[in-house]
Design a protein around this motif. Structure first.
Motif, mmCIF file in Angstrom:
data_model
loop_
_atom_site.group_PDB
_atom_site.id
_atom_site.type_symbol
_atom_site.label_atom_id
_atom_site.label_comp_id
_atom_site.label_asym_id
_atom_site.label_seq_id
_atom_site.Cartn_x
_atom_site.Cartn_y
_atom_site.Cartn_z
ATOM 1 N N VAL A 16 2.721 -11.338 3.729
ATOM 2 C CA VAL A 16 2.885 -10.087 3.229
ATOM 3 C C VAL A 16 3.195 -8.872 4.316
ATOM 4 C CG1 VAL A 16 1.501 -8.211 2.166
ATOM 5 C CG2 VAL A 16 1.279 -10.611 1.419
ATOM 6 N N GLU A 17 2.638 -9.030 5.569
ATOM 7 C CA GLU A 17 2.852 -8.033 6.479
ATOM 8 C C GLU A 17 4.375 -8.318 6.875
ATOM 9 O OE1 GLU A 17 1.241 -5.668 7.881
ATOM 10 O OE2 GLU A 17 -0.554 -5.749 6.892
ATOM 11 N N ARG A 18 4.885 -9.521 6.934
ATOM 12 C CA ARG A 18 6.412 -9.725 7.389
ATOM 13 C C ARG A 18 7.065 -9.100 6.215
ATOM 14 N NH1 ARG A 18 4.568 -14.081 10.162
ATOM 15 N NH2 ARG A 18 4.217 -15.639 8.503
ATOM 16 N N MET A 19 6.844 -9.271 5.171
ATOM 17 C CA MET A 19 7.652 -8.425 3.962
ATOM 18 C C MET A 19 7.710 -7.134 4.154
ATOM 19 S SD MET A 19 7.131 -10.698 0.383
ATOM 20 C CE MET A 19 5.391 -10.860 0.553
ATOM 21 N N GLU A 21 7.300 -5.336 7.108
ATOM 22 C CA GLU A 21 7.972 -5.087 8.389
ATOM 23 C C GLU A 21 9.491 -5.239 8.240
ATOM 24 O OE1 GLU A 21 6.289 -7.720 11.132
ATOM 25 O OE2 GLU A 21 4.280 -7.074 11.151
ATOM 26 N N THR A 22 9.982 -5.963 7.158
ATOM 27 C CA THR A 22 11.412 -6.219 6.912
ATOM 28 C C THR A 22 11.636 -5.249 5.966
ATOM 29 O OG1 THR A 22 11.117 -7.808 5.223
ATOM 30 C CG2 THR A 22 11.224 -8.626 7.699
ATOM 31 N N GLY A 23 11.099 -4.491 5.469
ATOM 32 C CA GLY A 23 11.343 -3.267 4.539
ATOM 33 C C GLY A 23 11.410 -3.918 3.085
ATOM 34 N N GLU A 24 11.035 -5.147 2.766
ATOM 35 C CA GLU A 24 10.955 -5.477 1.350
ATOM 36 C C GLU A 24 10.165 -4.707 0.306
ATOM 37 O OE1 GLU A 24 10.721 -9.701 -1.090
ATOM 38 O OE2 GLU A 24 10.808 -9.785 1.287
ATOM 39 N N SER A 29 -0.325 -3.039 -0.164
ATOM 40 C CA SER A 29 -0.584 -2.810 -1.526
ATOM 41 C C SER A 29 0.576 -3.028 -2.614
ATOM 42 C CB SER A 29 -1.234 -1.453 -1.882
ATOM 43 O OG SER A 29 -2.536 -1.224 -1.099
ATOM 44 N N GLU A 30 1.740 -2.554 -2.201
ATOM 45 C CA GLU A 30 2.822 -2.611 -3.271
ATOM 46 C C GLU A 30 3.179 -4.222 -3.442
ATOM 47 O OE1 GLU A 30 5.313 -2.057 -6.236
ATOM 48 O OE2 GLU A 30 3.721 -0.585 -5.306
ATOM 49 N N ALA A 31 3.178 -4.812 -2.024
ATOM 50 C CA ALA A 31 3.667 -6.216 -2.258
ATOM 51 C C ALA A 31 2.639 -7.000 -3.083
ATOM 52 C CB ALA A 31 3.393 -6.658 -0.723
ATOM 53 N N ILE A 32 1.246 -6.597 -2.781
ATOM 54 C CA ILE A 32 0.607 -7.387 -3.842
ATOM 55 C C ILE A 32 0.513 -7.038 -5.357
ATOM 56 C CG2 ILE A 32 -2.095 -7.761 -4.060
ATOM 57 C CD1 ILE A 32 -2.231 -7.517 -0.972
ATOM 58 N N ARG A 33 0.747 -5.623 -5.634
ATOM 59 C CA ARG A 33 1.022 -5.165 -6.835
ATOM 60 C C ARG A 33 2.065 -5.875 -7.628
ATOM 61 N NH1 ARG A 33 -0.979 -0.120 -5.116
ATOM 62 N NH2 ARG A 33 1.004 0.537 -4.369
ATOM 63 N N SER A 58 14.751 -1.048 -2.927
ATOM 64 C CA SER A 58 14.957 0.134 -2.495
ATOM 65 C C SER A 58 13.909 0.702 -1.270
ATOM 66 C CB SER A 58 15.124 1.171 -3.566
ATOM 67 O OG SER A 58 13.590 1.441 -4.160
ATOM 68 N N PHE A 59 12.759 -0.216 -0.956
ATOM 69 C CA PHE A 59 12.015 0.234 -0.212
ATOM 70 C C PHE A 59 12.377 0.034 1.257
ATOM 71 C CE2 PHE A 59 8.801 -0.706 -3.511
ATOM 72 C CZ PHE A 59 8.363 0.683 -3.944
ATOM 73 N N GLN A 60 12.626 0.946 2.166
ATOM 74 C CA GLN A 60 13.140 0.774 3.477
ATOM 75 C C GLN A 60 12.254 1.218 4.290
ATOM 76 O OE1 GLN A 60 15.628 -1.319 4.363
ATOM 77 N NE2 GLN A 60 16.007 -2.006 2.151
ATOM 78 N N ARG A 61 11.854 0.928 5.727
ATOM 79 C CA ARG A 61 11.042 1.507 6.529
ATOM 80 C C ARG A 61 11.899 2.316 7.463
ATOM 81 N NH1 ARG A 61 5.926 -1.537 8.510
ATOM 82 N NH2 ARG A 61 5.004 0.242 9.672
#
Length: 62
Positions: A16-19, A21-24, A29-33, A58-61
Motif C-alpha cells: 500500500v505504501e508503494r502505491m 509513493e508512486t502517486g497511485e 486511507s484512500e488506498a484501503i477505501r 488523478s492523485f499525484q504526489r
C-alpha cells in the motif's frame, strides 16, 4: 466518515505504501477505501464507475 482500526500484515502495508509513493493514491486511507469499494462492487456484480477510476488516477504526489 467513520474511523475503523484494523490490523494488516506488514507486507500488505508495504505494498500500500508503494502505491502511495508512486502517486497511485494520495495516502494509505484512500488506498484501503478503494480496495473496500472494489470488493463491494465485486460482491454487487457491478463495476467501478468511470468517475471513481478517474479520481484514483488523478492523485499525484508533489
Amino acid at each position: 466518515m467513520e474511523r475503523v482500526t484494523l490490523r494488516i500484515p506488514k507486507q500488505q502495508i508495504e505494498e500500500v505504501e508503494r502505491m502511495v509513493e508512486t502517486g497511485e493514491y494520495p495516502n494509505r486511507s484512500e488506498a484501503i477505501r478503494a480496495a473496500v469499494r472494489e470488493k463491494l462492487n465485486e460482491q454487487d456484480g457491478s463495476k467501478e464507475r468511470p468517475s471513481e477510476k478517474r479520481k484514483r488516477r488523478s492523485f499525484q504526489r508533489a
